[in-house]
Design a protein around this motif. Structure first.
Motif, mmCIF file in Angstrom:
data_model
loop_
_atom_site.group_PDB
_atom_site.id
_atom_site.type_symbol
_atom_site.label_atom_id
_atom_site.label_comp_id
_atom_site.label_asym_id
_atom_site.label_seq_id
_atom_site.Cartn_x
_atom_site.Cartn_y
_atom_site.Cartn_z
ATOM 1 N N THR A 102 -3.607 -2.855 4.767
ATOM 2 C CA THR A 102 -2.578 -1.983 4.208
ATOM 3 C C THR A 102 -3.291 -0.792 3.569
ATOM 4 O O THR A 102 -4.258 -0.962 2.822
ATOM 5 C CB THR A 102 -1.678 -2.728 3.201
ATOM 6 N N GLN A 103 -2.823 0.391 3.898
ATOM 7 C CA GLN A 103 -3.508 1.615 3.473
ATOM 8 C C GLN A 103 -3.144 1.968 2.031
ATOM 9 O O GLN A 103 -1.960 2.006 1.667
ATOM 10 C CB GLN A 103 -3.123 2.779 4.388
ATOM 11 N N VAL A 104 -4.168 2.245 1.256
ATOM 12 C CA VAL A 104 -3.986 2.757 -0.107
ATOM 13 C C VAL A 104 -4.656 4.121 -0.165
ATOM 14 O O VAL A 104 -5.838 4.262 0.170
ATOM 15 C CB VAL A 104 -4.623 1.818 -1.152
ATOM 16 N N THR A 105 -3.897 5.118 -0.565
ATOM 17 C CA THR A 105 -4.421 6.473 -0.695
ATOM 18 C C THR A 105 -4.173 6.951 -2.111
ATOM 19 O O THR A 105 -3.033 6.919 -2.599
ATOM 20 C CB THR A 105 -3.744 7.427 0.301
ATOM 21 N N GLY A 162 0.822 -1.194 0.000
ATOM 22 C CA GLY A 162 0.000 0.000 0.000
ATOM 23 C C GLY A 162 0.861 1.250 0.000
ATOM 24 O O GLY A 162 2.080 1.190 0.130
ATOM 25 N N GLY A 163 0.204 2.373 -0.166
ATOM 26 C CA GLY A 163 0.926 3.633 -0.175
ATOM 27 C C GLY A 163 0.113 4.713 -0.846
ATOM 28 O O GLY A 163 -1.106 4.585 -1.009
ATOM 29 N N LEU A 164 0.814 5.748 -1.258
ATOM 30 C CA LEU A 164 0.189 6.890 -1.911
ATOM 31 C C LEU A 164 0.387 6.767 -3.415
ATOM 32 O O LEU A 164 1.508 6.508 -3.876
ATOM 33 C CB LEU A 164 0.802 8.185 -1.409
ATOM 34 N N ALA A 165 -0.681 6.930 -4.160
ATOM 35 C CA ALA A 165 -0.598 6.890 -5.615
ATOM 36 C C ALA A 165 -1.380 8.063 -6.188
ATOM 37 O O ALA A 165 -2.347 8.539 -5.580
ATOM 38 C CB ALA A 165 -1.151 5.578 -6.163
ATOM 39 N N PRO A 188 -3.915 9.699 -9.055
ATOM 40 C CA PRO A 188 -4.988 9.188 -9.918
ATOM 41 C C PRO A 188 -4.413 8.756 -11.258
ATOM 42 O O PRO A 188 -3.576 9.465 -11.847
ATOM 43 C CB PRO A 188 -5.915 10.393 -10.067
ATOM 44 N N GLY A 189 -4.853 7.594 -11.699
ATOM 45 C CA GLY A 189 -4.313 7.032 -12.926
ATOM 46 C C GLY A 189 -3.098 6.155 -12.703
ATOM 47 O O GLY A 189 -2.640 5.483 -13.630
ATOM 48 N N GLY A 190 -2.589 6.152 -11.487
ATOM 49 C CA GLY A 190 -1.409 5.365 -11.180
ATOM 50 C C GLY A 190 -1.731 3.919 -10.853
ATOM 51 O O GLY A 190 -2.882 3.486 -10.947
ATOM 52 N N SER A 191 -0.697 3.196 -10.463
ATOM 53 C CA SER A 191 -0.829 1.764 -10.175
ATOM 54 C C SER A 191 -0.142 1.409 -8.869
ATOM 55 O O SER A 191 0.835 2.044 -8.475
ATOM 56 C CB SER A 191 -0.194 0.931 -11.291
#
Length: 121
Positions: free
Chosen positions: A115-118, A8-11, A13-16
């Protein structure tokens, strides 16, 4: 038995992002499922293996997310492409793990920690 989720993590918009869920202490993963829970919302199913050998996805992630497994590594994955802010949540993995019991198998469900997804610009 331990189930360790990561990735997880910071992505943007449009990312993977690719989430992993590694199981130890089992013979193999039979079926796997990914869930997510956004703030103030109930936990929802995102993707899962089906007992028929296929996969199933929430409508909101179809065509963008892919669930897969590597049984040699006892690891389950969630490939997330074209991320949108609405994908922001804590993601949880659940597996049906198999244990050898004599000449057969015994199954048991296990949950990983979240797991954090932002997704944010």
């Amino acid at each position: 038995v331990q189930l360790q989720a990561s990735g997880g993590g910071l992505a943007r918009p449009g990312g993977s992002l690719t989430l992993s869920c590694v199981a130890s202490g089992i013979f193999s993963i039979n079926l796997g499922t990914w869930y997510r829970q956004a703030p103030g919302k109930e936990r929802e199913l995102v993707a899962r293996d089906t007992s028929a050998g296929g996969t199933d996805y929430a409508d909101s992630v179809k065509g963008r997310f892919t669930i897969s497994k590597n049984n040699m590594k006892n690891t389950m994955y969630l490939q997330m492409n074209n991320l949108i802010p609405e994908d922001t949540a804590v993601y949880y993995c659940k597996i049906e793990g198999l244990h050898v019991e004599g000449l057969s198998f015994r199954s048991h469900d296990y949950w990983g920690q979240g797991t954090q997804v932002t997704v944010s610009s």
